[in-house]
Motif scaffolding. Structure first.
Motif, PDB file in Angstrom:
ATOM      1  N   HIS A  34       0.806  -1.221   0.000  1.00 10.93           N
ATOM      2  CA  HIS A  34       0.000   0.000   0.000  1.00 10.93           C
ATOM      3  C   HIS A  34       0.838   1.269   0.000  1.00 10.93           C
ATOM      4  O   HIS A  34       0.307   2.368  -0.179  1.00 10.93           O
ATOM      5  N   LEU A  35       2.175   1.130   0.203  1.00 10.16           N
ATOM      6  CA  LEU A  35       3.047   2.300   0.323  1.00 10.16           C
ATOM      7  C   LEU A  35       3.397   2.853  -1.048  1.00 10.16           C
ATOM      8  O   LEU A  35       3.665   2.093  -1.997  1.00 10.16           O
ATOM      9  N   ASP A  36       3.418   4.181  -1.147  1.00 11.61           N
ATOM     10  CA  ASP A  36       3.951   4.789  -2.372  1.00 11.61           C
ATOM     11  C   ASP A  36       5.469   4.812  -2.275  1.00 11.61           C
ATOM     12  O   ASP A  36       6.061   4.300  -1.319  1.00 11.61           O
ATOM     13  N   ASP A  37       6.140   5.393  -3.272  1.00 10.17           N
ATOM     14  CA  ASP A  37       7.602   5.372  -3.306  1.00 10.17           C
ATOM     15  C   ASP A  37       8.194   6.032  -2.068  1.00 10.17           C
ATOM     16  O   ASP A  37       9.130   5.498  -1.449  1.00 10.17           O
ATOM     17  N   ALA A  38       7.664   7.202  -1.705  1.00  9.53           N
ATOM     18  CA  ALA A  38       8.195   7.912  -0.541  1.00  9.53           C
ATOM     19  C   ALA A  38       7.934   7.122   0.736  1.00  9.53           C
ATOM     20  O   ALA A  38       8.783   7.062   1.638  1.00  9.53           O
ATOM     21  N   GLY A  39       6.765   6.496   0.824  1.00  8.35           N
ATOM     22  CA  GLY A  39       6.450   5.702   2.005  1.00  8.35           C
ATOM     23  C   GLY A  39       7.341   4.489   2.133  1.00  8.35           C
ATOM     24  O   GLY A  39       7.757   4.119   3.236  1.00  8.35           O
ATOM     25  N   LEU A  40       7.629   3.831   1.007  1.00  3.15           N
ATOM     26  CA  LEU A  40       8.511   2.666   1.030  1.00  3.15           C
ATOM     27  C   LEU A  40       9.911   3.053   1.506  1.00  3.15           C
ATOM     28  O   LEU A  40      10.531   2.367   2.332  1.00  3.15           O
ATOM     29  N   LEU A  41      10.414   4.181   0.986  1.00  3.06           N
ATOM     30  CA  LEU A  41      11.730   4.648   1.398  1.00  3.06           C
ATOM     31  C   LEU A  41      11.732   5.028   2.875  1.00  3.06           C
ATOM     32  O   LEU A  41      12.694   4.733   3.606  1.00  3.06           O
ATOM     33  N   GLY A  42      10.668   5.676   3.340  1.00  4.66           N
ATOM     34  CA  GLY A  42      10.587   6.040   4.747  1.00  4.66           C
ATOM     35  C   GLY A  42      10.570   4.823   5.651  1.00  4.66           C
ATOM     36  O   GLY A  42      11.220   4.808   6.708  1.00  4.66           O
ATOM     37  N   PHE A  43       9.824   3.777   5.270  1.00  7.69           N
ATOM     38  CA  PHE A  43       9.820   2.522   6.041  1.00  7.69           C
ATOM     39  C   PHE A  43      11.227   1.939   6.108  1.00  7.69           C
ATOM     40  O   PHE A  43      11.680   1.466   7.162  1.00  7.69           O
ATOM     41  N   TRP A  44      11.907   1.963   4.976  1.00  4.86           N
ATOM     42  CA  TRP A  44      13.268   1.415   4.892  1.00  4.86           C
ATOM     43  C   TRP A  44      14.200   2.175   5.837  1.00  4.86           C
ATOM     44  O   TRP A  44      15.013   1.579   6.537  1.00  4.86           O
ATOM     45  N   GLN A  45      14.090   3.482   5.861  1.00  6.06           N
ATOM     46  CA  GLN A  45      14.949   4.295   6.738  1.00  6.06           C
ATOM     47  C   GLN A  45      14.656   4.016   8.207  1.00  6.06           C
ATOM     48  O   GLN A  45      15.582   3.962   9.031  1.00  6.06           O
ATOM     49  N   GLN A  46      13.380   3.817   8.549  1.00  5.67           N
ATOM     50  CA  GLN A  46      13.051   3.499   9.935  1.00  5.67           C
ATOM     51  C   GLN A  46      13.619   2.134  10.335  1.00  5.67           C
ATOM     52  O   GLN A  46      14.110   1.958  11.463  1.00  5.67           O
ATOM     53  N   LEU A  47      13.570   1.180   9.423  1.00  7.04           N
ATOM     54  CA  LEU A  47      14.145  -0.132   9.702  1.00  7.04           C
ATOM     55  C   LEU A  47      15.654  -0.029   9.907  1.00  7.04           C
ATOM     56  O   LEU A  47      16.228  -0.684  10.793  1.00  7.04           O
ATOM     57  N   GLU A  48      16.311   0.833   9.106  1.00  8.11           N
ATOM     58  CA  GLU A  48      17.757   1.020   9.254  1.00  8.11           C
ATOM     59  C   GLU A  48      18.090   1.671  10.587  1.00  8.11           C
ATOM     60  O   GLU A  48      19.090   1.333  11.222  1.00  8.11           O
ATOM     61  N   GLU A  49      17.264   2.607  11.036  1.00  6.26           N
ATOM     62  CA  GLU A  49      17.479   3.219  12.354  1.00  6.26           C
ATOM     63  C   GLU A  49      17.427   2.159  13.449  1.00  6.26           C
ATOM     64  O   GLU A  49      18.223   2.181  14.394  1.00  6.26           O
ATOM     65  N   LEU A  50      16.470   1.250  13.328  1.00  4.58           N
ATOM     66  CA  LEU A  50      16.369   0.176  14.312  1.00  4.58           C
ATOM     67  C   LEU A  50      17.609  -0.708  14.285  1.00  4.58           C
ATOM     68  O   LEU A  50      18.158  -1.078  15.331  1.00  4.58           O
ATOM     69  N   ARG A  51      18.076  -1.023  13.085  1.00  6.38           N
ATOM     70  CA  ARG A  51      19.294  -1.823  12.948  1.00  6.38           C
ATOM     71  C   ARG A  51      20.489  -1.107  13.588  1.00  6.38           C
ATOM     72  O   ARG A  51      21.333  -1.721  14.240  1.00  6.38           O
ATOM     73  N   ASN A  52      20.557   0.215  13.390  1.00  3.58           N
ATOM     74  CA  ASN A  52      21.674   0.988  13.948  1.00  3.58           C
ATOM     75  C   ASN A  52      21.664   1.027  15.470  1.00  3.58           C
ATOM     76  O   ASN A  52      22.700   1.234  16.107  1.00  3.58           O
ATOM     77  N   GLN A  53      20.477   0.853  16.074  1.00 10.00           N
ATOM     78  CA  GLN A  53      20.373   0.914  17.527  1.00 10.00           C
ATOM     79  C   GLN A  53      20.750  -0.396  18.207  1.00 10.00           C
ATOM     80  O   GLN A  53      21.034  -0.407  19.410  1.00 10.00           O
ATOM     81  N   LEU A  54      20.751  -1.497  17.480  1.00  9.56           N
ATOM     82  CA  LEU A  54      21.038  -2.795  18.088  1.00  9.56           C
ATOM     83  C   LEU A  54      22.383  -2.844  18.817  1.00  9.56           C
ATOM     84  O   LEU A  54      22.491  -3.466  19.880  1.00  9.56           O
ATOM     85  N   PRO A  55      23.470  -2.210  18.295  1.00 10.01           N
ATOM     86  CA  PRO A  55      24.746  -2.270  19.020  1.00 10.01           C
ATOM     87  C   PRO A  55      24.691  -1.678  20.426  1.00 10.01           C
ATOM     88  O   PRO A  55      25.544  -1.997  21.253  1.00 10.01           O
ATOM     89  N   VAL A  56      23.706  -0.813  20.722  1.00  4.51           N
ATOM     90  CA  VAL A  56      23.603  -0.241  22.066  1.00  4.51           C
ATOM     91  C   VAL A  56      23.443  -1.357  23.095  1.00  4.51           C
ATOM     92  O   VAL A  56      24.039  -1.331  24.178  1.00  4.51           O
ATOM     93  N   VAL A  57      22.631  -2.366  22.757  1.00  3.94           N
ATOM     94  CA  VAL A  57      22.458  -3.512  23.658  1.00  3.94           C
ATOM     95  C   VAL A  57      23.757  -4.311  23.739  1.00  3.94           C
ATOM     96  O   VAL A  57      24.173  -4.747  24.818  1.00  3.94           O
ATOM     97  N   GLU A  58      24.409  -4.495  22.585  1.00  6.57           N
ATOM     98  CA  GLU A  58      25.633  -5.287  22.578  1.00  6.57           C
ATOM     99  C   GLU A  58      26.753  -4.617  23.365  1.00  6.57           C
ATOM    100  O   GLU A  58      27.581  -5.307  23.979  1.00  6.57           O
ATOM    101  N   HIS A  59      26.801  -3.288  23.372  1.00  5.77           N
ATOM    102  CA  HIS A  59      27.826  -2.606  24.161  1.00  5.77           C
ATOM    103  C   HIS A  59      27.752  -3.040  25.624  1.00  5.77           C
ATOM    104  O   HIS A  59      28.774  -3.291  26.268  1.00  5.77           O
ATOM    105  N   ARG A  60      26.529  -3.128  26.148  1.00  5.95           N
ATOM    106  CA  ARG A  60      26.380  -3.538  27.543  1.00  5.95           C
ATOM    107  C   ARG A  60      26.734  -5.011  27.722  1.00  5.95           C
ATOM    108  O   ARG A  60      27.345  -5.400  28.721  1.00  5.95           O
ATOM    109  N   LEU A  61      26.354  -5.833  26.744  1.00  2.00           N
ATOM    110  CA  LEU A  61      26.734  -7.246  26.808  1.00  2.00           C
ATOM    111  C   LEU A  61      28.250  -7.407  26.875  1.00  2.00           C
ATOM    112  O   LEU A  61      28.774  -8.195  27.669  1.00  2.00           O
ATOM    113  N   ILE A  62      28.941  -6.666  26.041  1.00  2.00           N
ATOM    114  CA  ILE A  62      30.403  -6.760  26.014  1.00  2.00           C
ATOM    115  C   ILE A  62      30.989  -6.253  27.324  1.00  2.00           C
ATOM    116  O   ILE A  62      31.916  -6.864  27.879  1.00  2.00           O
ATOM    117  N   ARG A  63      30.460  -5.148  27.858  1.00  2.00           N
ATOM    118  CA  ARG A  63      30.970  -4.623  29.125  1.00  2.00           C
ATOM    119  C   ARG A  63      30.785  -5.634  30.247  1.00  2.00           C
ATOM    120  O   ARG A  63      31.701  -5.870  31.049  1.00  2.00           O
TER     121      ARG A  63
END
Length: 452
Positions: A34-63
């Motif tokens: 149902h997403l138009d081109d801009a919506g698809l790109l916006g969804f993709w960027q939000q997913l990438e933001e989530l991926r970028n946040q995952l190392p925050v948890v790993e930093h604590r695991l490593i510590r």
């Protein structure tokens, strides 16, 4: 683990996995249609933001893993080794994650009080999902080159904030340019001697890529740079191959290598010389040695690849070429992986044979080449792998360039009836393929044969 026994972190992880499974199910079911081109790109960027946040948890695991000394508990020595085994990631990736955790993770003081991350601006950007792990590593590695005694901490902090801002706008390649510019233009504390600053900045990094090649970065002191240039400069000079046409006209083939390629070959040449010298310190009770494992059928058929002790894959042909110049032990395996034989460590000429080659050839024997004997390799005319003997009647001196180029360019070599090396050119150089002898060798031995 039962939910009654699960702690808050376990419950949160279970909820995150459940939510992610639902996301995958929705997407697989056409949830993006149902997403138009801009919506698809916006969804993709939000997913990438989530991926970028995952190392925050790993930093604590490593510590926490470091605080519990899990590397010692599981007898791996280093946490990165535990991670490579447990997570099935490469050593380089494990080191990158540990490095990021050390720089961006929360810390505690000796009294147990919370301490901000070493790179607070970068840590905040990652927590917000605004920078990815690759960008984090580029900035951390760059700042590590200048964040030391003699540099103003305020300048480093300002640089971190500025580079973090660039990371929000630029990809890795452009960000690396920004980092290099910051490092190169940073004004150090003028009270320190230049030699001391150079010593602090010195670094050499090498890492193996997935295709088996190596990539690196270096910054040398003035003295080390001058020494390296003095070693590589003469070895990197362009080479010219000469021949004679049927009409007697000289023909020259210019060196097709670029300057960076010649410098690469010069560095490899210098390594070959060092390996041949026998002057490297012992490693594990044996002289510095290259150990290559390959299958017996690959050795017989000259196909497939061998593997060095550090995991580098080399073609069987490359292994056999390497064995002519370095201390190499081929460990030959059958198809089941059992060791059939541990081959001869060397196939290079003895010191006495080498001196005899110096006297006979006086340098590279390829027609028209004037390379000195000290800068030449010993070439088996009949390959050692094909049972060619390491005798003067089967050896000649060839510079590195001609040693690695003559076969692909159609030249062949033999020892003639006078005991001198002569080279037969390809038909495009001389359609009569008349054998040629280096002029230097002819002059030294009475002028027999055809000179080149």
């Amino acid at each position: 683990m039962d939910m009654e026994e699960a702690g808050p972190a376990d419950a949160a992880l279970a909820a995150a996995r459940s939510a992610f499974a639902r996301l995958v199910s929705v997407v697989d079911g056409g949830g993006l249609d149902h997403l138009d081109d801009a919506g698809l790109l916006g969804f993709w960027q939000q997913l990438e933001e989530l991926r970028n946040q995952l190392p925050v948890v790993e930093h604590r695991l490593i510590r926490d893993a470091q605080a519990r000394d899990l590397a010692s508990v599981y007898c791996t020595g280093r946490l990165s080794r535990l991670m490579t085994s447990m997570l099935r990631i490469s050593g380089g990736e494990a080191a990158r994650r540990v490095r990021a955790a050390d720089q961006l993770g929360d810390r505690t003081s000796m009294l147990g009080e919370p301490v901000p991350p070493v790179r607070p601006a970068l840590a905040a950007a990652q927590r917000a999902g605004e920078v990815n792990p690759e960008q984090v590593d580029i900035i951390c590695r760059g700042l590590a080159r200048v964040d030391r005694v003699g540099y103003d901490p305020a300048t480093i902090a300002a640089g971190e904030a500025s580079l973090t801002g660039h990371a929000r706008a630029f990809g890795p390649a452009d960000l690396q340019t920004c980092v290099n510019r910051f490092v190169d233009t940073l004004e150090p504390d003028g009270s320190r001697p230049e030699e001391e600053l150079q010593a602090d900045r010195r670094m050499v990094e090498l890492r193996q890529l997935r295709d088996g090649s190596w990539r690196g970065e270096l910054r040398l002191t003035g003295a080390a740079g001058a020494k390296l240039q003095a070693v590589l400069g003469p070895l990197a000079k362009p080479r010219i191959s000469t021949g004679v046409t049927a009409a007697g006209r000289p023909v020259e083939e210019l060196d097709p290598r670029t300057y960076p390629q010649r410098m690469h070959d010069a560095l490899e040449d210098a390594c070959d010389r060092l390996l041949r010298s026998g002057s490297l310190p012992d490693s594990g009770g044996t002289p510095a040695t290259v150990i290559v494992t390959l299958k017996v059928n690959d050795l017989i058929n000259r196909t497939g690849c061998g593997t060095t002790s550090d995991g580098t894959r080399l073609s069987t042909a490359a292994v056999l070429r390497l064995a002519e110049q370095a201390e190499v032990i081929p460990a030959v395996l059958n198809d089941a992986g059992a060791v059939l034989a541990l081959g001869r460590a060397k196939r290079i000429a003895t010191k006495e044979q080498t001196l005899a080659l110096y006297a006979r050839d006086g340098g590279c024997s390829f027609p028209g080449c004037g390379q000195r004997p000290e800068w030449c390799e010993r070439h088996h005319i009949i390959a050692w792998a094909d049972d060619g003997p390491t005798d003067l009647t089967n050896l000649t001196l060839v510079c590195r360039y001609h040693h690695h180029q003559f076969w692909s360019r159609g030249w062949t070599c033999r020892i003639n009836d006078d005991g001198l090396p002569e080279w037969t050119p390809p038909r495009h150089v001389d359609r009569h393929q008349r054998p040629l002898i280096n002029q230097r060798i002819l002059t030294a031995h009475g002028g027999y044969g055809t000179a080149a």
